[in-house]
Scaffold this active site. Sequence first.
Site, short mmCIF file in Angstrom:
data_model
loop_
_atom_site.label_atom_id
_atom_site.label_comp_id
_atom_site.label_asym_id
_atom_site.label_seq_id
_atom_site.Cartn_x
_atom_site.Cartn_y
_atom_site.Cartn_z
N TYR A 170 0.88 -1.13 0.16
CA TYR A 170 0.12 -0.05 0.12
C TYR A 170 0.93 1.18 -0.04
O TYR A 170 0.27 2.45 -0.25
CB TYR A 170 -1.10 0.02 1.21
CG TYR A 170 -2.08 -1.16 1.10
CD1 TYR A 170 -2.85 -1.33 0.13
CD2 TYR A 170 -1.80 -2.42 1.94
CE1 TYR A 170 -3.93 -2.24 -0.03
CE2 TYR A 170 -2.59 -3.27 1.82
CZ TYR A 170 -3.68 -3.40 0.96
OH TYR A 170 -4.69 -4.23 0.90
N HIS B 84 -8.57 1.34 -5.50
CA HIS B 84 -7.83 0.35 -4.86
C HIS B 84 -6.37 0.95 -4.87
O HIS B 84 -5.82 0.90 -5.94
CB HIS B 84 -8.10 -0.90 -5.09
CG HIS B 84 -9.40 -1.44 -4.82
ND1 HIS B 84 -10.01 -1.75 -3.63
CD2 HIS B 84 -10.72 -1.54 -5.57
CE1 HIS B 84 -11.23 -2.12 -3.48
NE2 HIS B 84 -11.73 -2.04 -4.83
#
Length: 127
Positions: free
Chosen positions: A7, A85
């Site tokens: 991430y 996302h």
Amino acid sequence: MREPEIYGSDTLDDIAGRLEDQAQVLGFDVEIRQSNHEGHLVDWLQEAGTDEAQAVILNAGALTHTSVALHDAIKAISVPVIEVHISNPAAREEFRHRSLISPVAKGTICGLGAMGYQLALDAASKF
């Protein structure tokens, strides 16, 4: 607060700052909210539907794959929702390959890191 190798290291404040700067250039306001609670997200989607929001940019995290409530909330509003996302769910574990959000979202941006939010904001400015 999750795996930085997947991430990245951008914080919510980092992302919010970039979005606020971009929104100012585009000539509109953004409201940035975060919750780990499905009901809050449903409430906010319903609120966006009544507050004449131009668009919603939504990263539903793991709820993407499990939440019929978010699916139904998005389907019930006329405001376009852009699913974002940071990672590419299709390149991850099999249980992440199915999104309950994608079929009712205007579009999906995934796998481009935190930049996906800025791309979604640019797209939302065109609605």
